[in-house]
Structures are given as C-alpha cells and as structure tokens.
Motif scaffolding. Sequence first.
Motif, mmCIF file in Angstrom:
data_model
loop_
_atom_site.group_PDB
_atom_site.id
_atom_site.type_symbol
_atom_site.label_atom_id
_atom_site.label_comp_id
_atom_site.label_asym_id
_atom_site.label_seq_id
_atom_site.Cartn_x
_atom_site.Cartn_y
_atom_site.Cartn_z
ATOM 1 N N VAL A 131 0.859 -1.189 0.000
ATOM 2 C CA VAL A 131 0.000 0.000 0.000
ATOM 3 C C VAL A 131 0.891 1.232 0.000
ATOM 4 N N LYS A 132 0.661 2.109 -0.985
ATOM 5 C CA LYS A 132 1.412 3.352 -1.078
ATOM 6 C C LYS A 132 0.455 4.529 -1.054
ATOM 7 N N GLN A 133 0.950 5.617 -0.491
ATOM 8 C CA GLN A 133 0.135 6.829 -0.344
ATOM 9 C C GLN A 133 0.609 7.903 -1.307
ATOM 10 N N GLN A 134 -0.342 8.537 -1.940
ATOM 11 C CA GLN A 134 -0.058 9.687 -2.789
ATOM 12 C C GLN A 134 -1.018 10.805 -2.421
ATOM 13 N N PRO A 135 -0.485 12.002 -2.206
ATOM 14 C CA PRO A 135 0.917 12.401 -2.087
ATOM 15 C C PRO A 135 1.537 11.764 -0.844
ATOM 16 N N ASN A 136 2.822 11.517 -0.908
ATOM 17 C CA ASN A 136 3.508 10.790 0.156
ATOM 18 C C ASN A 136 4.035 11.755 1.215
ATOM 19 N N TRP A 137 3.135 12.521 1.802
ATOM 20 C CA TRP A 137 3.511 13.455 2.862
ATOM 21 C C TRP A 137 3.547 12.722 4.197
ATOM 22 N N PRO A 138 4.499 13.041 5.038
ATOM 23 C CA PRO A 138 4.570 12.337 6.331
ATOM 24 C C PRO A 138 3.445 12.704 7.282
ATOM 25 N N GLN A 139 2.861 13.895 7.088
ATOM 26 C CA GLN A 139 1.780 14.337 7.975
ATOM 27 C C GLN A 139 0.587 14.746 7.136
ATOM 28 N N ILE A 140 -0.567 14.161 7.464
ATOM 29 C CA ILE A 140 -1.804 14.424 6.732
ATOM 30 C C ILE A 140 -2.770 15.120 7.681
ATOM 31 N N PHE A 141 -3.401 16.175 7.160
ATOM 32 C CA PHE A 141 -4.322 16.960 7.979
ATOM 33 C C PHE A 141 -5.760 16.664 7.577
ATOM 34 N N ARG A 142 -6.640 16.809 8.550
ATOM 35 C CA ARG A 142 -8.061 16.608 8.303
ATOM 36 C C ARG A 142 -8.552 17.580 7.240
ATOM 37 N N GLY A 143 -9.254 17.041 6.227
ATOM 38 C CA GLY A 143 -9.746 17.857 5.123
ATOM 39 C C GLY A 143 -8.925 17.685 3.860
ATOM 40 N N GLU A 144 -7.720 17.118 3.957
ATOM 41 C CA GLU A 144 -6.920 16.886 2.764
ATOM 42 C C GLU A 144 -7.422 15.639 2.031
ATOM 43 N N THR A 145 -7.122 15.556 0.756
ATOM 44 C CA THR A 145 -7.510 14.426 -0.084
ATOM 45 C C THR A 145 -6.269 13.637 -0.450
ATOM 46 N N ILE A 146 -6.318 12.319 -0.197
ATOM 47 C CA ILE A 146 -5.177 11.465 -0.500
ATOM 48 C C ILE A 146 -5.653 10.275 -1.321
ATOM 49 N N THR A 147 -4.711 9.576 -1.927
ATOM 50 C CA THR A 147 -4.973 8.370 -2.706
ATOM 51 C C THR A 147 -4.077 7.255 -2.188
ATOM 52 N N LEU A 148 -4.688 6.099 -1.850
ATOM 53 C CA LEU A 148 -3.945 4.907 -1.475
ATOM 54 C C LEU A 148 -3.961 3.947 -2.654
ATOM 55 N N THR A 149 -2.796 3.446 -3.009
ATOM 56 C CA THR A 149 -2.640 2.582 -4.172
ATOM 57 C C THR A 149 -2.167 1.213 -3.725
ATOM 58 N N CYS A 150 -2.814 0.171 -4.285
ATOM 59 C CA CYS A 150 -2.417 -1.213 -4.032
ATOM 60 C C CYS A 150 -1.513 -1.639 -5.192
ATOM 61 N N GLU A 151 -0.240 -1.794 -4.922
ATOM 62 C CA GLU A 151 0.754 -2.059 -5.967
ATOM 63 C C GLU A 151 1.252 -3.494 -5.862
ATOM 64 N N VAL A 152 1.104 -4.232 -6.983
ATOM 65 C CA VAL A 152 1.578 -5.616 -7.050
ATOM 66 C C VAL A 152 3.026 -5.601 -7.512
ATOM 67 N N GLN A 153 3.877 -6.236 -6.758
ATOM 68 C CA GLN A 153 5.295 -6.268 -7.079
ATOM 69 C C GLN A 153 5.693 -7.653 -7.598
ATOM 70 N N GLU A 154 6.937 -7.769 -7.988
ATOM 71 C CA GLU A 154 7.530 -9.042 -8.402
ATOM 72 C C GLU A 154 6.801 -9.653 -9.592
ATOM 73 N N GLY A 155 6.832 -8.951 -10.710
ATOM 74 C CA GLY A 155 6.302 -9.497 -11.950
ATOM 75 C C GLY A 155 4.827 -9.295 -12.163
ATOM 76 N N GLY A 156 4.194 -8.419 -11.397
ATOM 77 C CA GLY A 156 2.764 -8.201 -11.578
ATOM 78 C C GLY A 156 2.418 -7.117 -12.575
ATOM 79 N N GLU A 157 3.424 -6.582 -13.277
ATOM 80 C CA GLU A 157 3.165 -5.442 -14.151
ATOM 81 C C GLU A 157 2.386 -5.833 -15.399
ATOM 82 N N THR A 158 2.551 -7.059 -15.868
ATOM 83 C CA THR A 158 1.939 -7.462 -17.141
ATOM 84 C C THR A 158 0.587 -8.140 -16.967
#
Length: 743
Positions: A393-420
């Motif tokens: 799970v990766k966060q975008q934007p990857n800020w260390p501190q998130i404030f209430r009211g901000e909008t973020i995106t969490l991405t589920c990234e498959v590694q080790e040959g999952g690109e294709t």
Amino acid sequence: MGATLLCELGLFLLCTLLCTGHTQGDQDAVLTIEPSWSSFFIEEFVTFKCDMNEGEDTDWEYKINKDGREFIPYNTHKDYSLPITTTDYSGEYQCSGRRKSSHDTKNSSAVSLTVLDRPRATLTLGTTIIPVGGSVTLNCSVDSYAKWKYEWFRRTQRTSEVPIRDQQNRDIRVSQGGIYRCRGTRGNPVYNTDISDDVTIEKTLSNKVVVKQQPNWPQIFRGETITLTCEVQEGGETTEWEYEWRGPRTPTQWTHNNDVTFRVSESSSGDYMCKSRRRDDSYSSTEWSEAFTLSVSTDKPRATLTGTTTIIPVGGSVTLTCSVQSSDGWKYEWFRRTQTTSEVPIRDQQNRDIRVSQGGIYSCRGTRGNPVYYTDISDDVTIEITFSNKVVVKQQPNWPQIFRGETITLTCEVQEGGETIEWESQWRGPRTPTQWTHNNDVTFRVSESSSGDYMCKSRRRDDSYSSTEWSEAFTLSESTDKPRATLTAGTTIIPVGGSVTLTCSVQSSDGWKYEWFRRNQTTSPVQIKDQQNRDIRVSEGGIYRCRGRRGKPVYYTDKSDDVTIEITSQFRTETFPTRLITGLLCGILLILLLLLLCYIKLSKDESFVRTQSTNQSSAMKHMINQEAQHSQNTSLQGDVCIYESIRDYDDRVKAECRDFTYSLIELKNFTNKDDSLLYADATYSKTECNSDKRKSATEAADEGVYSEIKPQETQGASCCDCNDYQIGFKWSKFITKSPLTIE
C-alpha cells in the motif's frame, strides 16, 4: 199453629239434607291413574279411572278436564286409557260425573301428571380392564326413577349382540371381555328406555409392550419421516397380535400393523402409547405401554461449513468440514461454484470432511432418512489460492503528515512481476470498499474516522479465486488541528533602495506551495501574483501575511500572523511608530535647548529687575493695597483674578527682531481680611535691535522699564481663571515664563 211449625221444621231439615247430600256427592268422586307413577315417559300408557262412589257405574256419564278445560268429553266409560305421545300431556287432571236421571254432577280432586322424554339408561363401571383371573362390576340406572328392571346385552366385534339371561338386576359382575350395554323396563305392556352407551371390557394379558422409534435420532426436525413400533415382549413372538395407539398422530382403531409411520410436524409433538391383543380374542389385551415422548424441532436445521483456512498455500490444500449441530445420522452433499459458473455437486463426496485444492465458492448440506430429508444449505465459504506476488500500500501524495480535510490516494501495488497482469483489488480499512474492484487505488478526503490501518490484496481478473496475500498494514495518522502558516522576516525595515526577505513555512510537513498577501492600513489584502515560493523578497512597505496550500483539490492552511515592513527615508519616515519615536527625541532635545536659553536669559535680566524693584516698590505697594481694598468692597467672594498689563513706556522704536520675556507677577495682600492672590500679566519690551546698530546686553537691560499697572477684574467668578501658558518655539523668538514676587 203447631202443625205449621212442624211443616216448616220438616222443610228446613229436608233442604239441609238435600244441600248436605249434594255437597258430599261432589266430594265423593275420585280420580285415580294407573300405573300410579308421578312421572310418565313418552310412548307409555296412562289409565284414568273416575269413581262416583254412588249408585251404579251405568247411572253416570264421565268426562276428564285438564288444567280446568275439557280434555275428554262426557261418555259412559269410567276408565280411559291414554297413550302418551308428547310432553304437553303434563298438567292437572280432574274427572266429573253427571247423573243421567237428574243431571246432578260430582267433581273429583285434581291429580298431577308429569310427562318426560324417553329416558336413556346409563351404564357405569369402576374399570374397563379385567385383571387376570378377576372381574369387574357393571351398574345400569335410569336417572332417579323407581320401578325399573334392567336388561343386559353383550357382543364382540365378530358376534352380534345377545341378551345376558337371568340378569335383571341393576348391578352385575362380569369376567369376560366384550362390549356391554343395558336398558330399563317397566309397565304392562312393557315400556323400555333407550339403551345405554357401549362399554368395552377388556381382559388384561401379562405381556409387556414398548414403543420404539426408527430412526432412533435424539432430535427430530419438522418435515422428517419417522416410524413408531409397538413391540410385545415376554413370549409374544409366536402370537399374532393387533395393536392400538394413543398419540397425536396415531390411529385410534385396532390394526394388524405394529408400527405407524408419519411425517413430523408441529402437531406431532407429544406422548405416544400402545397396547396389543390377540387377533383371536379381541377383548384380551396387554396393558398400555409406557409413554414415549416425541419432541419436534420446528426450525429447519442449517448445515455449518468451516475450514481450517480459506487460503490455499501454493501447491497445498485445505480441509473443509460440514456439520449439523446436536443431531446424528447425517450424510453430506458438497457444492462448488465460481462467480462465472453455476453451482454443481462434488461427486463421490458424502463425508463430513473433505480436502480441496481448487479455489471457488463452497457450500454443503446434510441429508438423512428415507425419504431423504435435507437441511438448509450452509453459508458460502470462499477458498482462494495464494500467489507468491507481494502487494504494498502506497500513499499519494507521500507526505509524512496528513491533515483533516486533505484528499489522499492509497494505491495497491503488485510487485515481483505483476506489471503485465490485469489485477483487481480488495481493501481493508476504515474508509475503503470491501468489495473487489478493478481500480487499484482509493481516493478519499481525510477525516477523524480515516485514521487506522489499511491493507489490500490483489487477484487476477480471469481467476477470481487465486489471489495474493494481504499486504502489510499501512497506518494513516490524521492530524485533527488545521495547520497555521508561520511568516518570518530577517528585518522589518527596508533600507533605502534595498529589500527584505520574507519566509513562509508550515511546521513539520512537506509539499507546500505558498500564497502571499499584502495590505496597508487603508486597503484590504490583495494577493501577490506569481509568488508561490517559500521565500520572497519585497521592496515595498506594508502589512504582509501568507498561507500554505497543497494537494488536489487544494488544501489551505490557516493564514499566518501579520508582519509589517517599513521603508527607510532620508527626509521622513513612512510609518507612525518611526515618526512617533523621532518626534519624541526631537521634542526632548528642544526642551533641553529651551531650558538652557531661558537660564541664560534669566541671568541677564536679574540685574535689571533688582534696580527697578527698588524704585517701583513703593508705588507698586500702594497700587496693590488700593486694589486689595477695592477687592474687599466688591460683592465677589473667594479668590479674585486680576490681570494687569505692564507695557514698555517707549514703544515707538521699531526693530527687525525683538526678544520678549513674560513674567508672572504674584501679588500678595498684607491685609488681614483677605488672602486672595492677585495675578498680573506683565508685558515687557526688553530690547530692540536692527542689522545696522545693535546695543549691548547691559544697555538693553537699562532701557527696560515698567510703565504702569492697571488692575482688571474678572467679574462673575469666584476663583481665578488662570490659563496655562503655552510654550511656543520660533527660530527668531524666545518666550519664557518666570515668576516675580512683590512683597
């Protein structure tokens, strides 16, 4: 006279006898009924007999009245037999006799007659079971009426009813099984009651019977089919029996079958008993068996499917278990389906436990009995095959501190040959969908409920039951307090022709761009365009502030506190604090300069004042005393302010510049009546000078004289209205104040 008296006495006696005889005749008639019962029943006969007790029966005619009305008209029969056909014949009966020769009449007393419906005999007994070698007593009765005899009858299911001879008593004892009944008889002709209800008498056999259930499951569910069997024990194997049952769902008649089969329902619950009898002796039976209690579970059972795990490791399998709680005798059916295929049974699998190595949706149900009874099918269990691919799970934007009211995106990234490979993702977390989705990311606006752990896993779109493991938890911590930008400056004074650097920052967080605003004391804030950096340089004075922004949609911090920037000038200052400080410094310097000049001036004037004070003191005292006397005579009370003008005697000479010295003269009154202070405004022309001819300080002092003092009262005041003198400064003049005391 005597003869007449005798005749009258004879006539009187004759009349008396006639009257007495007539009355006695009326009372002599007697009505009787036969049989002499008080109550009669429909279809019985009653005979009325009317007896005149005088003469021959043929000398009279007879009639019968009922309830005061003629019931049977006059006729020559003294006896009348009446068949009773209705209960309306109940009433009061009376007979009347009429002599044929003289038509004299006699009336009997009334006789009451009650007519009832045909009665039914009642057969009672202490018990219907004849113990082995014993007998039972039967009792027959017709309400509470007497004069009855009884007839007894017996039959069996195979023989017709026959009377029991030599038995006319009310009670009889019998030792033979069968169906018994009785009836009452009386009268002539014989009148019979209705026959009693049947009573079945059975002879008890010593054999014991037991009710057994098949299948012998401890819990029976509504809809299942069971069989109850009546089993004769202790030597009953060689005898042909028939059976009778007692229970909610069993037949009440005797049957050759020793069992009863039925489908269980709610009404089946209860106690079941049976007994047996020989087929060749239908009234010799066993005792009733002990009660067998059947409890029916009304809720249809549901199978429960459990698995050691729902994730099949690579190359492995999992064990699935199907069970039906608290019951026995089950076999199991297994089913598998996918999201794209319909459910199909897994053949050759009827055990409680099975091992599977294929992903899919599994379910099961229990079966038992004949005909087969099915439980409800179990809940689905999804079995997945695990891939070796790792997800993060990766966060975008990857800020260390998130404030209430901000909008973020969490991405589920498959590694080790999952690109294709085309994947779909599933999430676990406070603000994520629980269903599988083709999107590998989730976007949301952060709130207080967003804090927590987020995990995801992925699976192939073409194989929905082969998935990765869950990712490691990604912890999102949300800061509830909205941040405030901080504005700092190296200096708040812009040097001439220079600039200062302003810095806007948001503590402990990244990714910010900045908006800058400027205003002054009379204008509203306006944004400084084309400035998004953290540091800016400004060369214009004013009030500055800033705020941070980041993300999409944009999230803003609170604005910073104001910072005032001033520009330095050679001639004037731009801001009020600078002007105030400069003015105060100049004022202090000016006052010090004035004090120095006054000191010098006063030292020059002292010699002149001493000289003139000697010459003028007597005159001044005189004038002051006069003014004091005048002040006492006036109507004013309290302190009096008297202003005098002391002018230069020679004011004709004009000069280009003059120095003026003003003195405050304090007048003291030496009278005892009034201690009022007298004030005089003395104007003194000290020196005159020009550019061609300038006098020395000593000469100028010698020229200064006081001309005259003119008292001037201020009317209508009880106190001195003494205004403070203002100190003015000009480059060409000096104005001072110095006190002068005249004693």
